[in-house]
Design a protein around this motif. Structure first.
Motif, PDB file in Angstrom:
ATOM      1  N   LYS A   5       0.861  -1.184   0.000  1.00 59.99           N
ATOM      2  CA  LYS A   5       0.000   0.000   0.000  1.00 59.99           C
ATOM      3  C   LYS A   5       0.892   1.227   0.000  1.00 59.99           C
ATOM      4  O   LYS A   5       2.066   1.146   0.363  1.00 59.99           O
ATOM      5  CB  LYS A   5      -0.898  -0.005   1.224  1.00 59.99           C
ATOM      6  CG  LYS A   5      -2.051  -0.953   1.078  1.00 59.99           C
ATOM      7  CD  LYS A   5      -3.069  -0.758   2.165  1.00 59.99           C
ATOM      8  CE  LYS A   5      -2.727  -1.610   3.353  1.00 59.99           C
ATOM      9  NZ  LYS A   5      -3.814  -1.657   4.332  1.00 59.99           N
ATOM     10  N   ILE A   6       0.332   2.386  -0.353  1.00 54.76           N
ATOM     11  CA  ILE A   6       1.188   3.546  -0.569  1.00 54.76           C
ATOM     12  C   ILE A   6       1.886   3.973   0.712  1.00 54.76           C
ATOM     13  O   ILE A   6       3.087   4.270   0.711  1.00 54.76           O
ATOM     14  CB  ILE A   6       0.399   4.703  -1.235  1.00 54.76           C
ATOM     15  CG1 ILE A   6       1.318   5.858  -1.565  1.00 54.76           C
ATOM     16  CG2 ILE A   6      -0.747   5.185  -0.398  1.00 54.76           C
ATOM     17  CD1 ILE A   6       2.331   5.538  -2.629  1.00 54.76           C
ATOM     18  N   TRP A   7       1.184   3.942   1.850  1.00 55.75           N
ATOM     19  CA  TRP A   7       1.859   4.361   3.079  1.00 55.75           C
ATOM     20  C   TRP A   7       2.916   3.360   3.513  1.00 55.75           C
ATOM     21  O   TRP A   7       3.945   3.717   4.072  1.00 55.75           O
ATOM     22  CB  TRP A   7       0.864   4.657   4.202  1.00 55.75           C
ATOM     23  CG  TRP A   7       0.064   3.478   4.683  1.00 55.75           C
ATOM     24  CD1 TRP A   7      -1.161   3.108   4.238  1.00 55.75           C
ATOM     25  CD2 TRP A   7       0.435   2.509   5.675  1.00 55.75           C
ATOM     26  NE1 TRP A   7      -1.579   1.967   4.872  1.00 55.75           N
ATOM     27  CE2 TRP A   7      -0.628   1.584   5.773  1.00 55.75           C
ATOM     28  CE3 TRP A   7       1.555   2.335   6.495  1.00 55.75           C
ATOM     29  CZ2 TRP A   7      -0.599   0.504   6.642  1.00 55.75           C
ATOM     30  CZ3 TRP A   7       1.562   1.250   7.365  1.00 55.75           C
ATOM     31  CH2 TRP A   7       0.510   0.359   7.438  1.00 55.75           C
ATOM     32  N   GLN A   8       2.669   2.083   3.198  1.00 60.88           N
ATOM     33  CA  GLN A   8       3.681   1.074   3.522  1.00 60.88           C
ATOM     34  C   GLN A   8       4.927   1.269   2.665  1.00 60.88           C
ATOM     35  O   GLN A   8       6.058   1.172   3.157  1.00 60.88           O
ATOM     36  CB  GLN A   8       3.111  -0.331   3.292  1.00 60.88           C
ATOM     37  CG  GLN A   8       2.067  -0.717   4.325  1.00 60.88           C
ATOM     38  CD  GLN A   8       1.276  -1.932   3.909  1.00 60.88           C
ATOM     39  OE1 GLN A   8       1.172  -2.258   2.742  1.00 60.88           O
ATOM     40  NE2 GLN A   8       0.686  -2.608   4.881  1.00 60.88           N
TER      41      GLN A   8
END
Lengths: 408, 330
Positions: free
Chosen positions: B301-304
């Motif tokens: 995911k983008i935050w990961q």
């Protein structure tokens, strides 16, 4: 405060197998609200059934769903047998249980593949598809078909287990014991799969009970429910099937997508054990109560009453209710309640506190079968207005419609 | 005057070559990916067929799009990626525009094509493309930091150890492998930098676990959702060129060994052999770093991804910087 905007997932979306729309209200990537709008794939199968006799309806029931086709016909023929009081010989029951387990195997493998595809893990998706071919081949050896097998009939089954089929089944079990393990390992030990599925789409134990989740979705939340265990049908009473819940394996049930994955992976192994037991304990004898379809139809024509049946389909409880009237060849009415109908209610709860990136995964995580679920459609095109129907209104409308169709 | 014409001709020839190679390597990438997944895969020339098909298709511009930005973005991103190759030394051949640009310019060209893609996404007026473009910007901000640290440290090593040539020039690193100028601690430091750069590659190329801005099953190819026809063809070329460019940069910085010199060759033969050897190395790098990575992992995911780059990879690159500095100062 970020600006809110709305994004539709569906009705046709790469990550979804069937048409359904989830309107997501987003703040950045965070989901703050979700509205699920089904209604794109209702086919009115029950209505068609009213002009057909129960044996013809079997083939209609088989086409409710492409994955759990045998679950639907098993539920249907069991309901008809219940209404007409037709017994099933033990060998027939065993073959039904075998086919149900084979179906569970390929359904779960398909699901695991699609879940990996939803997180962009295409390799596992392709591996899942390769593995699934084996059980499809076994079903083809048994019945000659890969999707709609045409195995079940009223009073038993149509195809016997020949030595050739038995050998194919045994070989398949061996193949999966050796080949499915790497797949399980890739997915459970893969750090990215873990990061994507843990704490995503969480459904707590309480919520699972409150919203009436069924099948692997409920079991992943820690609810010990499995009709094969609590209300055994066909041959399942002989095998002692215990519901698979994550707390038995990993101490705690989170109820997230990861747990749903684990439950399904373990259920594949459980199904392999059951298939082994079925092959070991296969009784001799007839496979069907009456081979001659005309005689069966005659018996059904005389039958009067309502039959009911619920079985554990790969996705959860599948219930069918059938009414037969004496002197009438056709099915008077027939109700289908597919597991997705019960599980879909939990979607808005699962969407809470999640991100846009998780949305297709969450939708897929209950293994939705939209065409199974859509058993009713109301339209406001004729009236030209839009309104929300309450449960009471819907019930009233449904009853009125059924009475009208029955000509009372 | 003569030099300018020569450079123009060489530049044009080179652009044509990288255009063909990028699509060819893209085809190879798809075949290897398929074989790793127990599939047969498309023919190796499939990207060329796709290009031809897309060029014959209608170029649709959405009603709500900002037309000039929507149509301009693919050109800018593809052109900046083609320009990139004019500054890369290939084997023993100096770059076409050698002396006119350095590592920093190259980083700018890479970012420019990424920004152009994001602008195209924003300009298309589609909320899904908008999400994709936002993700592209976040991802870019995340991997640029470790990448900058890696580049700066390399230049610092070149400067401190007195490698011949300008410290920010890529030719410096080709003339003398950076691994050979430092001690044991420094080798460890460069290994850290190498690993950090390797982990930046999927983000930079938008492949593998970092294909977040174009996530197919989430946001339907994200920022290129509204593109079709010629514009989409340009974006496809850009993606192929980016994969080629980052692999070429990696080979130039970390794997510069010549094949001709140990064999005792000289003159034209040396240039030709090293030129071919360079592209073999780029191809292998691309297969190992991009194809295998994207086959082996799912999508973050983008935050990961952002956390991964800003914490883990940045930490790794800073560790590399500290180790390399220790080696040079002590």
């Amino acid at each position: 405060m970020e600006k809110q905007y709305t994004i539709p997932i569906g009705p046709v979306h790469v990550g979804l197998k069937e048409p359904i729309t989830a309107w997501l209200d987003l703040e950045g990537e965070k989901i703050v609200g979700a509205t699920v709008r089904p209604g794109a794939i209702h086919r009115g199968i029950e209505f068609m059934a009213r002009e057909r006799n129960p044996i013809q309806v079997i083939y209609l029931a088989e086409r409710i769903c492409g994955i759990c086709s045998f679950s639907h016909i098993t539920a249907f023929v069991r309901a008809v047998e219940d209404a007409a009081g037709i017994p099933v010989p033990p060998r027939g029951q065993y073959i039904r249980a075998l086919t149900l387990e084979l179906e569970r195997l390929h359904s779960h493998m398909l699901w695991a593949g699609v879940a990996c595809y939803s997180i962009g893990f295409d390799s596992a998706f392709n591996l899942g598809m390769v593995l699934r071919e084996k059980v499809m081949d076994v079903l083809e050896v048994l019945s000659g078909n890969r999707v709609n097998y045409g195995v079940g009939t009223i009073g038993g089954v149509r195809w016997d287990i020949t030595p050739k089929v038995a050998a194919a089944v045994r070989e398949m079990v061996k193949y999966y014991r050796a080949e499915f393990y790497p797949f399980y390992e890739i997915v459970t030990e893969d750090p990215i799969a873990h990061a994507r599925m843990r704490h995503v789409g969480t459904l707590s134990y309480e919520d699972a009970l409150r919203y009436g989740a069924v099948g692997p979705t409920a079991r992943a939340s820690g609810v010990r429910c499995d009709l094969r265990h609590s209300s055994p049908y066909e041959a399942y009473a002989d095998f002692d099937v215990t519901p698979i819940v994550p707390q038995d394996y990993y101490g705690k049930a989170y109820g997230d997508v990861f747990d749903r994955f684990l439950v399904r992976v373990h259920e594949v192994y459980q199904s392999l054990d059951i298939v082994d037991k079925i092959m070991d304990g296969l009784p001799e004898g007839d496979i069907v109560w009456e081979k001659n379809a005309t005689k069966v139809l005659l018996a059904l024509k005389k039958a009067e009453g309502t039959g009911w049946s619920a079985i554990e389909a790969p996705r959860g409880d599948d219930s069918h209710v059938v009414h037969l009237a004496a002197g009438d060849e056709n099915v008077t009415w027939w109700k289908v309640r597919a597991p997705t109908y019960a599980n879909a209610v939990s979607w808005p709860v699962m969407f809470r506190e999640n991100e846009l990136a998780d949305a297709p995964l969450i939708i897929n995580s209950i293994d939705p079968c939209i065409s199974c679920m859509e058993r009713i459609l109301t339209t406001d095109v004729g009236r030209g207005d839009q309104r929300l129907l309450t449960r009471k209104e819907l019930l009233k409308m449904s009853r009125e419609k059924t009475r009208r169709l029955m000509g009372k | 005057m003569m030099g300018l014409i020569l450079r123009l001709v060489a530049g044009a020839a080179l652009m044509l070559l990288v255009f063909v190679l990028a699509l060819l390597f893209d085809g190879a990438d798809r075949v290897v990916n398929a074989r790793l997944q127990r599939r047969i895969g498309p023919p190796i020339l499939q990207p060329f067929i796709d290009q031809l098909k897309l060029l014959g298709k209608e170029n649709i511009v959405p009603r709500r799009a900002v037309v000039w930005a929507f149509n301009g973005a693919p050109w800018v991103s593809a052109a900046s990626m083609l320009l990139f190759f004019l500054y890369i030394p290939m084997g023993s051949l100096p770059p076409v525009l050698g002396g006119h640009g350095d590592m920093i310019l190259i980083l700018y060209l890479l970012s420019l094509s990424g920004v152009a893609m994001a602008v195209g996404g924003f300009a298309s007026g589609n909320p899904i493309a908008n999400v994709g473009a936002q993700r592209e910007m976040i991802l870019m901000m995340s991997y640029e930091f470790p990448l900058a640290v890696v580049m700066a440290t390399m230049a610092w090593i070149a400067y401190k150890t007195g490698m011949p040539g300008h410290p920010f020039s890529l030719e410096t690193f080709v003339a003398m492998p950076v691994w050979s100028v430092v001690g044991k601690v420094g080798l460890l430091g460069i290994a850290c930098l190498f690993l950090a750069f390797l982990l930046v590659v999927p983000g930079e190329t938008g492949k593998g676990p970092m294909d977040i801005p174009e996530a197919k099953t989430e946001i339907l190819d994200g920022l290129i959702i509204e593109y079709s026809g010629r514009n989409l063809a340009l974006f496809k070329i850009t993606f192929a060129l980016r994969a080629l460019a980052v692999s070429a940069l990696m080979v130039t910085l970390f794997l510069p060994w010549s094949l001709g010199r140990p064999l005792g060759l000289s003159g034209a033969l040396l240039f030709i052999l090293d030129f071919l050897w360079f592209w073999v190395k780029v191809f292998l790098t691309q297969i190992v770093v991009i194809t295998v990575m994207r086959t082996a992992f799912g999508r973050l995911k983008i935050w990961q991804a952002s956390e991964f780059y800003l914490v883990k990879v940045a930490g790794l690159s800073i560790a590399g910087m500290i180790l390399a500095s220790l080696d040079m100062l002590l």
